[in-house]
Write a protein that holds these residues in place. Structure first.
Motif, PDB file in Angstrom:
ATOM      1  N   VAL A  95       0.854  -1.194   0.000  1.00 14.59           N
ATOM      2  CA  VAL A  95       0.000   0.000   0.000  1.00 14.59           C
ATOM      3  C   VAL A  95       0.892   1.247   0.000  1.00 14.59           C
ATOM      4  CG1 VAL A  95      -1.739   1.336   1.281  1.00 14.59           C
ATOM      5  CG2 VAL A  95      -1.874  -1.177   1.216  1.00 14.59           C
ATOM      6  N   TYR A  96       0.587   2.176  -0.895  1.00 16.29           N
ATOM      7  CA  TYR A  96       1.291   3.469  -0.926  1.00 16.29           C
ATOM      8  C   TYR A  96       0.277   4.580  -0.743  1.00 16.29           C
ATOM      9  CZ  TYR A  96       5.501   1.191  -2.489  1.00 16.29           C
ATOM     10  OH  TYR A  96       6.617   0.415  -2.538  1.00 16.29           O
ATOM     11  N   PHE A  97       0.619   5.515   0.122  1.00 15.96           N
ATOM     12  CA  PHE A  97      -0.258   6.653   0.403  1.00 15.96           C
ATOM     13  C   PHE A  97       0.543   7.915   0.080  1.00 15.96           C
ATOM     14  CE2 PHE A  97      -2.162   9.179   4.233  1.00 15.96           C
ATOM     15  CZ  PHE A  97      -2.951   9.925   3.360  1.00 15.96           C
ATOM     16  N   VAL A  98       0.032   8.728  -0.846  1.00 15.25           N
ATOM     17  CA  VAL A  98       0.671  10.025  -1.109  1.00 15.25           C
ATOM     18  C   VAL A  98      -0.262  11.084  -0.495  1.00 15.25           C
ATOM     19  CG1 VAL A  98       1.753  11.528  -2.823  1.00 15.25           C
ATOM     20  CG2 VAL A  98       1.486   9.081  -3.320  1.00 15.25           C
ATOM     21  N   PRO A  99       0.103  11.624   0.686  1.00 10.10           N
ATOM     22  CA  PRO A  99      -0.843  12.496   1.397  1.00 10.10           C
ATOM     23  C   PRO A  99      -0.787  13.948   0.917  1.00 10.10           C
ATOM     24  CG  PRO A  99       1.076  12.114   2.757  1.00 10.10           C
ATOM     25  CD  PRO A  99       1.339  11.416   1.446  1.00 10.10           C
ATOM     26  N   SER A 100      -0.919  14.127  -0.400  1.00  9.95           N
ATOM     27  CA  SER A 100      -0.760  15.492  -0.953  1.00  9.95           C
ATOM     28  C   SER A 100      -2.095  16.239  -0.871  1.00  9.95           C
ATOM     29  CB  SER A 100      -0.230  15.420  -2.382  1.00  9.95           C
ATOM     30  OG  SER A 100      -0.818  14.349  -3.086  1.00  9.95           O
ATOM     31  N   PHE A 101      -2.568  16.422   0.350  1.00 10.37           N
ATOM     32  CA  PHE A 101      -3.848  17.114   0.556  1.00 10.37           C
ATOM     33  C   PHE A 101      -3.755  18.579   0.134  1.00 10.37           C
ATOM     34  CE2 PHE A 101      -4.132  14.134   4.424  1.00 10.37           C
ATOM     35  CZ  PHE A 101      -4.749  13.144   3.677  1.00 10.37           C
ATOM     36  N   ALA A 102      -2.557  19.133   0.168  1.00 10.57           N
ATOM     37  CA  ALA A 102      -2.378  20.559  -0.156  1.00 10.57           C
ATOM     38  C   ALA A 102      -1.379  20.707  -1.299  1.00 10.57           C
ATOM     39  CB  ALA A 102      -1.891  21.305   1.079  1.00 10.57           C
ATOM     40  N   GLY A 103      -1.462  19.806  -2.280  1.00 10.37           N
ATOM     41  CA  GLY A 103      -0.486  19.803  -3.369  1.00 10.37           C
ATOM     42  C   GLY A 103       0.797  19.113  -2.917  1.00 10.37           C
ATOM     43  N   LEU A 104       1.690  18.922  -3.876  1.00 16.34           N
ATOM     44  CA  LEU A 104       2.992  18.304  -3.544  1.00 16.34           C
ATOM     45  C   LEU A 104       4.054  19.394  -3.499  1.00 16.34           C
ATOM     46  CD1 LEU A 104       3.473  15.048  -5.662  1.00 16.34           C
ATOM     47  CD2 LEU A 104       3.648  15.235  -3.182  1.00 16.34           C
ATOM     48  N   GLY A 105       4.867  19.393  -2.450  1.00 11.38           N
ATOM     49  CA  GLY A 105       5.925  20.400  -2.303  1.00 11.38           C
ATOM     50  C   GLY A 105       7.178  20.015  -3.080  1.00 11.38           C
ATOM     51  N   ALA A 106       8.324  20.489  -2.584  1.00  9.96           N
ATOM     52  CA  ALA A 106       9.606  20.238  -3.253  1.00  9.96           C
ATOM     53  C   ALA A 106       9.899  18.735  -3.262  1.00  9.96           C
ATOM     54  CB  ALA A 106      10.717  20.964  -2.496  1.00  9.96           C
ATOM     55  N   PRO A 107      10.555  18.180  -4.264  1.00  9.14           N
ATOM     56  CA  PRO A 107      10.987  18.881  -5.476  1.00  9.14           C
ATOM     57  C   PRO A 107       9.955  18.787  -6.599  1.00  9.14           C
ATOM     58  CG  PRO A 107      11.958  16.692  -5.420  1.00  9.14           C
ATOM     59  CD  PRO A 107      11.082  16.804  -4.198  1.00  9.14           C
ATOM     60  N   HIS A 108       8.732  18.273  -6.287  1.00  8.46           N
ATOM     61  CA  HIS A 108       7.738  18.039  -7.352  1.00  8.46           C
ATOM     62  C   HIS A 108       6.953  19.303  -7.713  1.00  8.46           C
ATOM     63  CE1 HIS A 108       8.658  13.862  -6.554  1.00  8.46           C
ATOM     64  NE2 HIS A 108       8.388  14.076  -5.274  1.00  8.46           N
ATOM     65  N   TRP A 109       6.638  20.125  -6.691  1.00 11.94           N
ATOM     66  CA  TRP A 109       5.891  21.378  -6.886  1.00 11.94           C
ATOM     67  C   TRP A 109       4.667  21.177  -7.773  1.00 11.94           C
ATOM     68  CZ3 TRP A 109       7.054  24.790  -3.381  1.00 11.94           C
ATOM     69  CH2 TRP A 109       8.363  24.926  -2.933  1.00 11.94           C
ATOM     70  N   ASN A 110       3.760  20.348  -7.324  1.00 12.03           N
ATOM     71  CA  ASN A 110       2.516  20.157  -8.069  1.00 12.03           C
ATOM     72  C   ASN A 110       1.362  20.711  -7.217  1.00 12.03           C
ATOM     73  OD1 ASN A 110       0.192  19.209  -9.277  1.00 12.03           O
ATOM     74  ND2 ASN A 110       1.060  17.222  -9.810  1.00 12.03           N
ATOM     75  N   GLN A 111       0.955  21.932  -7.555  1.00  9.96           N
ATOM     76  CA  GLN A 111      -0.083  22.626  -6.752  1.00  9.96           C
ATOM     77  C   GLN A 111      -1.417  21.903  -6.761  1.00  9.96           C
ATOM     78  OE1 GLN A 111      -0.740  26.892  -6.544  1.00  9.96           O
ATOM     79  NE2 GLN A 111       0.876  27.175  -8.055  1.00  9.96           N
TER      80      GLN A 111
END
Ligand SMILES: Nc1ncnc2c1ncn2[C@@H]1O[C@H](COP(=O)(O)OP(=O)(O)O)[C@@H](O)[C@H]1O
Ligand SMILES: O=P(O)(O)OC[C@H](O)CO
Length: 497
Positions: free
Chosen positions: A340-356
């Motif tokens: 199981v993988y969880f990407v907790p990008s509730f507020a976008g992804l920060g550095a180094p991806h910077w995906n708002q």
């Protein structure tokens, strides 16, 4: 000689005051939360007067609660939430509106316009920053454009601006000192980290009158003395640094290549890059770490937006734990996340991806997935996100990091610390005192007044509590890491299509 240093740690959710003795032990601590104001979706404000009153209140409490006198305090060091900005009237001392907090997104559209206008390269080269509503400059422009009469008064020289350090010093010095330090100035989008001065082109671009700006000081020097009614004697204010830079100093990452990561609501990782403001090629920020005795040290910085906050979501959203500390035993009740993988990008992804636009995602769920696997995947995600930043730092600096120094509330979690060490294949080192932010401010102030004679003397104070070494199961770990990259790639596809 006075026996203690008082560190004031003005954070996003609370004001804290900590008294340190010469050995770096905590003698006393006081803390008070203050109001978070959310006037509209995406807007976050603080009442600057409440910030001042809670900060002064805890300072007095920390001293009085242990029966200390003001004369016992050799100096005060200030560290603060960065980027949050206050505009106030020079004559009355009253803020013209609430402080706009670093998390506030009201200037996002304007930032997009600046990017579309091709300003990114110039701004990155001058400030080391990306164009983002996170930083103070566009917030000040918003205040001048939207608060009635503000622009006219600013142009008449009646208004001052400052990050929280400036606001506190102004009040502690009874309106005598309007200053900031280099580590706070460099987060405003108005400060040139090459010339180490306010930048006229940036001020013109954001239409901010120069007369509003504080004088920029070093991070360790006597700026002035307390004069407020809270203090019955004049204590030197002698150290200032933004909280993440203060933590880097408090962790004694004073040599090039040394890195610290602070695990709180989010994670903030900083690497000392020495005395040149190198521009990152891997989507990191370049920031001023500190300036001491005329010498500037720089750092790369990357942040994870959601770290401990994901654990809070397990508690408050999914309700699979009752308090944050339960996450560790739940996660440890299974051997691993079972894919199981969880990407907790509730507020976008920060550095180094910077995906708002990124939103939280989970992959690899089966009928056999339990709350324990999700808890495990949550801790894994904190470590993987930090790994992505550290890898970017290694690529930029062209070095292999030998150890990661850690602090912040979530570092009590040994399982997380071990997994962090595993995925980095590097030692993770937790110091005895994890109040490193306040400690850094205390060190900076103590150095300025000769309470501590040198950095070497301070090095003796920083001590290891526990070291986590990478596990030998490299093949399995490498396979797990590949899964994380697949999850990130899938998330990017999901948000961009
Ligand atoms: N045992 C734990 N395991 C993982 N996360 C934890 C644990 N204890 C606290 N946390 C997380 O740490 C964060 C609090 O740390 P703190 O340094 O006080 O953060 P901040 O300064 O951002 O408020 C919370 O998000 C909380 O969920
Ligand atoms: O107040 P903290 O600890 O959440 O830190 C806030 C950071 O300085 C924002 O850049």
């Amino acid at each position: 000689m006075s026996k203690y240093i008082l560190a004031l740690d003005q954070g996003t959710t609370s004001s804290r005051a900590i008294v340190f003795d010469k050995q770096g032990n905590i003698k006393s601590i006081a803390q008070k939360e203050f109001t978070q104001i959310f006037p509209k979706p995406g807007w976050v404000e603080h009442d600057a007067v409440e910030i001042w009153s809670t900060q002064a209140g805890v300072a007095a409490e920390a001293i009085a609660s242990k029966g200390l006198d003001m004369e016992d305090i050799a100096a005060i060091g200030i560290t603060n939430q960065r980027e949050t900005v206050v505009v106030w009237n020079k004559n009355t001392g009253k803020p013209v509106c609430n402080a706009i907090v670093w998390q506030d997104k009201r200037t996002s559209n304007y930032c997009d316009e600046l990017k579309a206008d091709g300003k990114s390269k110039m701004i990155k080269e001058k400030t080391g920053l990306v164009i983002d509503s996170y930083f103070s400059g566009t917030k000040v422009k918003w205040i001048l454009d939207n608060v009635e009469g503000a622009r006219e008064k600013a142009e008449n020289g009646e208004l001052l601006l400052g990050t929280i350090d400036s606001w506190l010093v102004w009040n502690f010095s009874k309106k005598q000192k309007h200053i900031t330090d280099v580590t706070n100035a460099c987060r405003t989008l108005l400060f040139n980290i090459n010339t180490m001065d306010w930048d006229d082109e940036l001020l013109e671009l954001l239409t901010i009158p120069k007369s509003m700006l504080p004088e920029v000081k070093q991070s360790s020097e006597i700026y002035g003395h307390t004069k407020s009614t809270f203090f019955d004697c004049n204590i030197p204010i002698a150290g200032i640094a933004g909280d993440q830079q203060a933590a880097l100093f408090g962790q004694m990452c004073t040599q090039k290549g040394m890195v610290k990561n602070t695990y709180g609501t989010g994670c903030f990782m900083l690497m000392n890059i020495g005395n040149k403001p190198i521009v990152s090629k891997n989507n990191l920020l370049t920031t001023v770490a500190w300036k001491i005795n005329g010498k500037t040290t720089y750092a790369f910085e990357g942040s994870v937006f959601i770290a401990g906050a994901a654990v809070q979501w397990l508690r408050d959203g999914l309700k699979i734990i009752r308090n944050s500390s339960e996450v560790e035993s739940l996660a440890n009740s299974v051997e691993d996340s079972d894919g199981v993988y969880f990407v907790p990008s509730f507020a976008g992804l920060g550095a180094p991806h910077w995906n708002q636009k990124a939103q939280g995602t989970m992959f690899g769920l089966t009928r056999g997935t339990t709350d324990a696997h999700i808890a495990r995947a949550t801790l894994d995600a904190i470590a993987y996100q930090s790994m992505d930043i550290l890898k970017a730092m290694e690529a930029d600096a062209k070095i292999t990091i030998k150890e990661l120094r850690v602090d912040g509330g979530a570092t009590v979690n040994n399982t997380l610390m071990q997994f962090q060490s595993d995925v980095l294949n590097t030692k993770t080192v937790r110091p005895k005192v994890i109040e490193t932010t306040a400690m850094g401010a205390a060190f900076l102030a103590g150095l300025a007044v000769g309470f501590w004679k040198s950095e070497e003397e301070i090095q003796e104070i920083w001590q290891i509590h526990e070291t986590f070494k990478p596990s030998k199961k490299r093949k399995k770990i490498e396979k797990n890491i590949k899964g994380w990259y697949k999850a990130i790639a899938a998330l990017e596809y999901w948000t961009n299509n």
